[in-house]
Enzyme design. Structure first.
Site, PDB file in Angstrom:
ATOM      1  CG  HIS A  29      -1.715   1.235   1.404  1.00 29.75           C
ATOM      2  ND1 HIS A  29      -1.371   2.199   2.326  1.00 29.75           N
ATOM      3  CD2 HIS A  29      -2.820   1.694   0.771  1.00 29.75           C
ATOM      4  CE1 HIS A  29      -2.234   3.197   2.246  1.00 29.75           C
ATOM      5  NE2 HIS A  29      -3.121   2.920   1.321  1.00 29.75           N
ATOM      6  CD  GLU A  32      -2.773   2.360  -3.522  1.00 36.30           C
ATOM      7  OE1 GLU A  32      -3.452   3.408  -3.437  1.00 36.30           O
ATOM      8  OE2 GLU A  32      -3.037   1.323  -2.889  1.00 36.30           O
ATOM      9  CG  HIS A  33      -0.196   6.186  -0.607  1.00 37.00           C
ATOM     10  ND1 HIS A  33      -0.756   7.306  -0.061  1.00 37.00           N
ATOM     11  CD2 HIS A  33      -1.113   5.198  -0.432  1.00 37.00           C
ATOM     12  CE1 HIS A  33      -1.938   7.023   0.434  1.00 37.00           C
ATOM     13  NE2 HIS A  33      -2.179   5.747   0.223  1.00 37.00           N
ATOM     14  CD  GLU A 109      -5.024   5.278   3.427  1.00 34.58           C
ATOM     15  OE1 GLU A 109      -5.786   4.541   2.784  1.00 34.58           O
ATOM     16  OE2 GLU A 109      -3.884   5.605   3.014  1.00 34.58           O
TER      17      GLU A 109
END
Length: 390
Positions: A29, A32-33, A109
């Site tokens: 993840h 991905e960022h 997040e």
């Protein structure tokens, strides 16, 4: 899809959170960022301006088994979409300052999920249900593992898993197949390398009750059982089970818990399927005083499915609903693209619509009932709650 003007195209990397080392959980993840923070030839702002300049969208998501980078544009801008996606994947900048900046973003997040019990509870349930297995870890990772991810760990993960033999390109919409192949070969054809083999053990479910005390106006609960793997022969019966239980307004739980008794605003069932395992779960948010009654109604619905003959009219409606939602979903280029990718990932072939509809139609009441008897056993339930117990 001759009736549309848009194209959705996705680069699917078969690398998700379940394949990560425990010490760097959440790295897929995080990557991905990071890939959106700029490439060797484009800054993050230039990437955003380029896609906005043609009215398109560019995004990504990470799941437990896959990471997808995708774009949606008008058909005439497909070359630009392929260029942007391949640039993100092959030429990420990965500046140390970007890593630290994006680490703070992902930390926020994580905090956002922690502050939202009706979101957090699904991670807590998975952590309990698949305790000790990577499937039980949050896709976002934790504060501790996020802090441990440095640039060398990112480069190692990219080198180990982001290789062409683990990438699938799927596209749907206003396109011609040969033209897509030409664009992809031009962008990715020189890419070489092989990913590390993935041989992770299958999860073993832990059937327990877990409660997290929290000062909250509602009590949030997830009650779940083992489900079916993605490619299981009885997957269509599994979809129908979910439809009857709680995936629609006419489902048993929505009608019994919300409509008839007013005990919850939000109650639904959901499925999660992976290459070797699966899950069927019920979520509800209710008052502490109604908690016991809601649990009782959920268990009664499961008992009814397990022990009583299938209601043929309900069975017919569930099939019609499933086929209708499938057909409506396939009007979207992004949904069609996703379906193509998952078929390739989990079946290594595409399915035409008629084959899927036949699969739904061919589920017999006997197969349906046998699935309930095998999955919905009382001794196989697991329960997670967040809030204040009365």
């Amino acid at each position: 899809m001759v009736q549309v003007r848009s194209v959705s195209i996705g680069l699917w990397v078969r690398a998700g959170s379940r394949w990560e080392p425990a010490r760097t959980a959440g790295i897929s993840h995080f990557i991905e960022h990071l890939l959106f923070k700029g490439t060797e030839s484009r800054s993050a702002e230039e990437i955003a301006r380029t896609i906005d300049g043609v009215g398109g969208s560019l995004d990504a998501f990470t799941s437990r088994e896959n990471t997808c980078f995708y774009a949606k544009v008008l058909g005439e801008h497909l070359p630009l979409a392929v260029d942007l996606l391949s640039d993100l994947l092959l030429h990420p900048r990965l500046n140390p300052e970007d890593l630290e900046r994006e680490r703070r973003v992902v930390l926020e997040e994580i905090k956002m999920v922690e502050d939202d019990p009706d979101d957090l509870i699904h991670d807590l349930f998975a952590e309990q249900f698949w305790s000790g297995h990577p499937l039980g870890r949050p896709v976002l990772g934790s504060r501790q593992t996020l802090a441990a991810i440095d640039r060398s760990a990112v480069l190692e993960h990219l080198r180990n898993y982001y290789q062409p033999d683990r990438v699938i390109v799927a596209a749907a919409g206003d396109l011609e197949h040969d033209r897509v192949v030409e664009l992809v070969v031009r962008a990715l054809g020189e890419w070489r390398g092989c990913a590390l083999p993935i041989n992770g053990a299958s999860p073993v479910s832990h059937l327990a009750v877990h409660h997290e005390e929290r000062d909250s106006a509602q009590l949030h609960l997830v009650l779940g059982v083992d489900g079916l793997p993605y490619s299981h022969p009885n997957r269509y019966a599994f979809f129908l089970q979910n439809a009857i239980l709680g995936s629609s307004m006419s489902s048993r739980l929505f009608q019994e818990v919300r409509e008839k008794r007013g005990l919850a605003y939000s109650i639904y069932s959901y499925q999660a399927s992976f290459h070797d395992s699966g899950l069927l779960a019920i979520y509800a948010g209710t008052s502490p005083e109604s908690y016991a009654q809601v649990i009782s109604l959920i268990l009664a619905a499961w008992k009814s499915l397990r022990e009583e003959p299938v209601d043929l009219e309900e069975f017919r409606r569930a099939k019609a609903q499933l086929k209708g939602s499938l057909l409506l979903g396939l009007e979207s280029t992004s949904s069609r693209m996703t379906r193509l990718a998952k078929a390739e990932i989990y079946f290594q072939r595409a399915f035409d619509l008629d084959e899927i509809i036949r699969g739904i139609d061919n589920v017999s009441p006997e197969t349906f009932s046998e699935l309930h008897r095998s999955l919905l056993q009382p001794e196989r339930y697991a329960l997670t709650t967040i809030g204040h117990l009365p």
